[in-house]
Motif scaffolding. Structure first.
Motif, short mmCIF file in Angstrom:
data_model
loop_
_atom_site.label_atom_id
_atom_site.label_comp_id
_atom_site.label_asym_id
_atom_site.label_seq_id
_atom_site.Cartn_x
_atom_site.Cartn_y
_atom_site.Cartn_z
N UNK A 214 -0.06 14.20 -20.64
CA UNK A 214 0.67 13.37 -19.84
C UNK A 214 -0.03 12.36 -19.05
N UNK A 215 -1.55 13.07 -18.75
CA UNK A 215 -2.22 12.07 -17.85
C UNK A 215 -2.92 10.96 -18.91
N UNK A 216 -2.85 11.43 -20.00
CA UNK A 216 -3.32 10.34 -21.08
C UNK A 216 -2.31 9.05 -21.34
N UNK A 217 -0.94 9.50 -20.90
CA UNK A 217 0.08 8.71 -21.26
C UNK A 217 1.18 8.49 -20.30
N UNK A 218 0.87 7.91 -19.17
CA UNK A 218 1.65 7.86 -17.98
C UNK A 218 2.70 6.94 -18.13
N UNK A 219 3.84 7.07 -17.88
CA UNK A 219 5.03 6.34 -17.90
C UNK A 219 4.67 5.00 -16.84
N UNK A 220 5.35 3.99 -17.20
CA UNK A 220 5.65 2.93 -16.26
C UNK A 220 6.56 3.12 -15.22
N UNK A 221 6.02 2.72 -13.99
CA UNK A 221 6.89 2.91 -12.75
C UNK A 221 7.07 1.40 -12.45
N UNK A 222 8.34 1.05 -12.34
CA UNK A 222 8.86 -0.62 -11.69
C UNK A 222 9.12 -0.21 -10.31
N UNK B 194 0.72 -1.11 0.13
CA UNK B 194 -0.07 0.03 0.08
C UNK B 194 0.94 1.05 0.11
N UNK B 195 2.02 1.38 0.70
CA UNK B 195 2.84 2.53 0.82
C UNK B 195 3.48 2.45 -0.52
N UNK B 196 3.89 1.37 -1.10
CA UNK B 196 4.58 1.59 -2.24
C UNK B 196 3.61 2.17 -3.57
N UNK B 197 2.35 1.67 -3.50
CA UNK B 197 1.44 2.37 -4.54
C UNK B 197 1.30 3.67 -4.29
N UNK B 198 1.24 4.12 -2.97
CA UNK B 198 0.91 5.67 -2.77
C UNK B 198 2.20 6.27 -3.38
N UNK B 199 3.50 5.80 -2.85
CA UNK B 199 4.52 6.64 -3.53
C UNK B 199 4.62 6.56 -4.97
N UNK B 200 3.91 5.65 -5.61
CA UNK B 200 4.13 5.45 -7.17
C UNK B 200 3.09 6.54 -7.59
N UNK B 201 1.98 6.48 -6.90
CA UNK B 201 0.81 7.71 -7.48
C UNK B 201 1.34 9.08 -7.25
N UNK B 202 2.16 9.53 -6.35
CA UNK B 202 2.86 10.66 -6.05
C UNK B 202 4.09 10.77 -7.30
N UNK B 203 4.75 9.63 -7.75
CA UNK B 203 5.67 9.85 -8.75
C UNK B 203 4.96 10.33 -10.01
N UNK B 204 3.86 9.49 -10.48
CA UNK B 204 3.13 9.95 -11.61
C UNK B 204 2.34 11.23 -11.57
N UNK B 205 1.78 11.85 -10.45
CA UNK B 205 1.20 13.05 -10.15
C UNK B 205 2.50 14.16 -10.54
N UNK B 206 3.81 13.99 -9.98
CA UNK B 206 4.77 14.74 -10.33
C UNK B 206 5.25 14.88 -11.63
N UNK B 207 5.31 13.65 -12.56
CA UNK B 207 5.28 13.44 -13.64
C UNK B 207 4.28 14.27 -14.45
N UNK B 208 3.18 13.90 -14.37
CA UNK B 208 1.98 14.53 -15.04
C UNK B 208 1.67 16.21 -14.60
N UNK B 209 1.89 16.41 -13.60
CA UNK B 209 1.76 17.88 -13.38
C UNK B 209 0.32 18.52 -13.74
N UNK B 210 -0.64 17.56 -13.85
CA UNK B 210 -2.04 17.95 -14.28
C UNK B 210 -2.17 18.28 -15.67
N UNK B 211 -1.07 17.88 -16.56
CA UNK B 211 -1.49 18.22 -18.06
C UNK B 211 -2.06 16.91 -18.66
N UNK B 212 -3.17 17.45 -19.32
CA UNK B 212 -3.79 16.27 -19.96
C UNK B 212 -3.09 15.38 -20.87
#
Length: 158
Positions: free
Chosen positions: A113-121, A93-111
């Motif tokens: 980027x939100x439609x093409x999120x990168x893979x997080x391993x 659960x913690x790791x998934x929360x951190x991954x969501x934070x990473x994806x939000x950082x990447x996307x910065x709310x831009x449509x």
């Protein structure tokens, strides 16, 4: 890099993973073979940002890497070091929360980027005495036995 005598494991972890050549060797040695095969031979780029909650920084350390996938897409490898002396059943659960934070950082709310999120391993390192016996994914944590409901839950493993 400053060496913290109060937390030597964290200092060593950060020093090794801050070096691009060493971090590539560590990641390739600890990721699953199929995950390594998805990555190009480019050196990972360590990013200077932590996603660990402030109150957990004495028991966890992390490092995020920007990587390139063989299909040309960007990706991330997120390494989390568990300093706890016991296996933590909430890690998935913690790791998934951190991954969501990473994806939000990447996307910065831009449509776009939100439609093409990168893979997080995700990659979790544990150096406690006890074996790691806790769930390795959110799907393993869901209590229902109903297969239809379980199908709604993505694996979100680490």
């Amino acid at each position: 890099m400053k060496f913290d005598l109060n937390n030597p494991h964290d200092s060593i972890f950060q020093a090794i993973l801050s070096d691009r050549l060493r971090s590539q060797a560590v990641l390739r040695a600890h990721l699953e073979r199929w995950q390594v095969d998805l990555l190009t031979d480019d050196l990972p780029v360590p990013l200077d940002r932590s996603f660990v909650d402030e109150e957990l920084r004495s028991s966890q350390s992390d490092k995020l890497f920007e990587v390139r996938l063989r299909d040309g897409q960007p990706g991330f490898v997120y390494a989390l070091l568990e300093h706890k002396s016991y296996p933590d059943p909430g890690t998935a659960l913690q790791v998934k929360d951190y991954e969501v934070r990473i994806l939000k950082m990447y996307a910065q709310g831009r449509a776009g980027r939100l439609r093409a999120l990168p893979t997080v391993i995700p990659l979790v390192f544990h150096h406690g005495v006890q074996p790691w016996t806790v769930p390795g994914s959110l799907a393993e944590m869901v209590a229902t036995k109903d297969e239809r409901l379980r199908a709604l839950e993505p694996s979100f493993g680490y």
